[in-house]
Design an enzyme around this catalytic site. Structure first.
Site, short mmCIF file in Angstrom:
data_model
loop_
_atom_site.label_atom_id
_atom_site.label_comp_id
_atom_site.label_asym_id
_atom_site.label_seq_id
_atom_site.Cartn_x
_atom_site.Cartn_y
_atom_site.Cartn_z
N ASP A 13 0.82 -1.22 0.00
CA ASP A 13 0.00 0.00 0.00
C ASP A 13 0.85 1.27 0.00
O ASP A 13 0.68 2.14 -0.85
CB ASP A 13 -0.92 0.05 1.24
CG ASP A 13 -2.08 -0.94 1.14
OD1 ASP A 13 -2.40 -1.37 0.01
OD2 ASP A 13 -2.65 -1.26 2.19
N ARG A 93 -0.41 4.73 17.17
CA ARG A 93 -0.89 5.72 16.20
C ARG A 93 -0.64 7.16 16.61
O ARG A 93 -0.15 7.94 15.80
CB ARG A 93 -2.38 5.49 15.88
CG ARG A 93 -2.69 4.17 15.18
CD ARG A 93 -1.66 3.80 14.19
NE ARG A 93 -2.00 2.63 13.37
CZ ARG A 93 -1.11 1.78 12.88
NH1 ARG A 93 0.18 1.93 13.16
NH2 ARG A 93 -1.48 0.77 12.12
N ASP A 122 -7.71 3.04 12.47
CA ASP A 122 -6.42 3.73 12.38
C ASP A 122 -6.52 5.07 11.65
O ASP A 122 -5.87 6.04 12.03
CB ASP A 122 -5.39 2.82 11.72
CG ASP A 122 -4.96 1.70 12.65
OD1 ASP A 122 -4.98 1.92 13.88
OD2 ASP A 122 -4.60 0.62 12.17
N SER A 173 -3.78 -9.56 7.21
CA SER A 173 -3.32 -8.20 7.39
C SER A 173 -2.79 -8.10 8.81
O SER A 173 -3.50 -8.39 9.77
CB SER A 173 -4.48 -7.23 7.17
OG SER A 173 -4.20 -6.00 7.80
#
Ligand code: ARG
Length: 413
Positions: A13, A93, A122, A173
Site C-alpha cells: 500500500d 498511532r 487507524d 493483514s
C-alpha cells in the site's frame, strides 16, 4: 516542489502510495519509517522508499519513547479495550502522528500521508491526532482515496517499477509493535472458524508449549516494570524479553470480536505475551496496594482510558485529566509480583510490597488474630439497616425469584 511526509511501512500500500501521490498531487514524497518494534529491517525499507522515488527516506527508532510515553501509561491505567485488547496498534498511532507532524514542520512540508483504509480505526486515530496537533497540514490517505483492489495495486506496481515481494503471500493483514501483534482478514473473517496456527507467530501452540512451568519475578516502581527476575532493564528490553519467554509458553493469544469506532464488528486475533503478563502482574500489585474504593473507582477510569485510546482521543483534555488521576493512583504501586508460566497460562503466585495494605493480623484465622469480631455485629446491623427498613416498608419481593422455592421442591416429591 511542495512536499508531503508519508508514514512508510515498506508494504504494498504505502509503496504504491509514493508514486500515486506524486502523480495525483504533484508532491515530492518524504518517506518516514518509524520503528515501534515491528521487527523489520528499517534500513532496507528506507532504501526501498528511495528506489521507488521518495526524495528522502527518514528512519526513527521510536521504541523507547513508545514504551515510556504510551505503553507504560496505558499499563498503569490498566487500559484494555472491551476486556481483552491491550491496544498495541491503537497506542502507536498517536506517536506516529506526532512524528509525522514534527518531520513535516522540520521539512517545511504542506501535507502528511498515511496508508490507512477507509474502514478501520487507524484512519480516525491518525486524522484526529494530526488535525489536533497541526491544523495547518493537509492529510492525504491514498488507500482511502484510490479505488484499487490489491490486484489493481500489483498491476500499478508492475507498471511503475515498484518492487513487490512475491513471497509476501500471507493471507492476513498484520500490524505489530512491541506491545502486541494484530492479525485480521482471510479465514479469520469467519468468526466461527478457529484461527489456524499460521495466524500465530509470536506464541507457541498449546501442543508446542508443553514445557516445564517456569517463574518470573517482575519488579514495579510506581506501576512501571523496572526489573525481571531481579535484573534491572530498560522497558524495551523487558518487553522484548517477556514477549519471547511468555510466547514460548503460548501465553497471550487473544481471539475476539471487537467493536470498531466506525460501527463495524471485526474478528481480531492478537498475540500480546508481554502485555498479558505485565497487565496481570500490575493488577496483582494494585490489589495489594490500592484500597477497595480506589480499586473500584479505577476500574471505571481504566475502561474510559482504554476507550479514549481506542477511539483516537490521545491528544485530548479528557486524557490529560485521566492521566493525572492514574499517576496519583500509582504512588504506592511499587513491589514485586511472582508469575508462573505454564502451557498457555500466566498465573500470579505471589506479590509483595513495602506499601502493602495486607495485614496478616487482620486476615488470619490462626492465632494472632487482631480483628475485632464483636465489632462485626454492630457493623452488620448498620450495613443492613436500610435494606431491612425498605423491605418492611415496601414489601420488596426477593430479587429475580418468583414464588416459594420450597413449594417447588415439595411438588417434585
Ligand atoms: N483492531 C485493532 C485496532 O483497531 C488492530 C488494527 C490493526 N491494524 C491494521 N492496520 N492491521 O487497534
Amino acid at each position: 516542489m511542495s512536499t508531503v511526509v508519508l508514514a512508510y511501512s515498506g508494504g504494498l500500500d504505502t509503496s504504491v502510495a509514493i508514486r500515486w501521490i506524486q502523480e495525483k498531487y504533484g508532491l515530492d514524497v518524504i518517506a518516514l519509517t518509524i520503528d515501534v518494534g515491528s521487527e523489520r529491517d528499517i534500513a532496507a525499507i528506507a532504501d526501498k522508499a528511495r528506489q521507488i522515488g521518495a526524495v528522502k527516506a527518514l528512519i526513527v527508532d521510536a521504541r523507547a519513547d513508545f514504551v515510556r510515553y504510551f505503553v507504560w501509561p496505558a499499563l498503569q491505567a490498566g487500559a484494555i479495550y472491551e476486556g481483552y485488547y491491550p491496544l498495541a496498534t491503537a497506542l502507536a498511532r498517536p506517536l506516529i502522528a506526532r512524528l509525522l507532524v514534527e518531520v513535516a514542520h522540520a521539512e517545511g512540508a504542506v501535507a502528511v500521508a498515511h496508508g490507512c483504509t477507509g474502514k478501520g480505526n487507524d484512519q480516525v486515530r491518525f486524522d484526529v491526532s494530526i488535525a489536533t496537533l497541526a491544523p495547518d497540514l493537509k492529510i492525504i490517505a491514498p488507500v482511502r482515496e484510490w479505488s484499487m483492489t490489491r490486484d489493481n495495486e500489483i498491476v500499478y506496481a508492475a507498471e511503475h517499477g515498484i518492487p513487490v515481494q512475491a513471497t509476501n503471500a500471507s493471507p492476513y493483514s498484520v500490524d505489530q509493535n512491541l506491545w502486541g501483534r494484530s492479525t485480521e482478514c482471510g479465514i479469520l473473517e469467519d468468526p466461527w472458524a478457529e484461527p489456524p496456527e499460521d495466524a500465530f507467530i509470536w506464541t507457541a501452540s498449546l501442543a508446542a508449549a508443553q514445557l516445564e512451568p517456569t517463574y518470573r519475578e517482575i519488579s514495579f516502581q510506581h506501576g512501571i516494570p523496572i526489573a525481571l527476575n531481579g535484573v534491572e532493564m530498560d522497558g524495551v528490553t523487558l518487553i522484548e524479553t517477556l514477549n519471547k519467554e511468555a510466547g514460548r509458553y503460548g501465553v497471550g493469544r487473544i481471539d475476539a470480536i471487537e467493536n470498531r469506532l466506525v460501527g463495524i464488528k471485526s474478528r481480531e486475533v492478537y498475540e500480546a505475551p508481554a502485555a498479558t503478563v505485565l497487565h496481570t502482574a500490575h493488577r496483582a500489585l494494585e490489589s495489594l496496594t490500592l484500597s477497595r474504593e480506589q480499586t473500584r473507582f479505577k476500574e471505571g477510569v481504566s475502561s474510559e482510558y482504554a476507550r479514549l485510546i481506542y477511539n483516537g482521543q490521545w491528544y485530548s483534555a479528557l486524557h490529560q485529566d485521566l492521566a493525572a488521576y492514574v499517576q496519583s493512583t500509582q504512588r504506592f504501586v511499587s513491589g514485586k509480583v511472582r508469575i508462573r508460566l505454564s502451557s498457555g497460562q500466566c498465573s500470579v503466585v505471589g506479590r509483595t510490597s513495602e506499601h502493602s495494605l495486607y495485614s496478616h493480623g487482620l486476615a488470619t484465622y490462626d492465632s494472632g488474630d487482631q480483628f475485632d469480631h464483636n465489632a462485626a455485629l454492630g457493623f452488620i446491623k448498620l450495613w443492613g439497616l436500610p435494606l431491612s427498613t425498605q423491605a418492611q416498608a415496601q414489601l420488596l419481593p426477593s430479587v429475580g425469584m418468583e414464588g416459594n422455592l420450597l413449594a417447588k421442591v415439595a411438588t417434585k416429591e
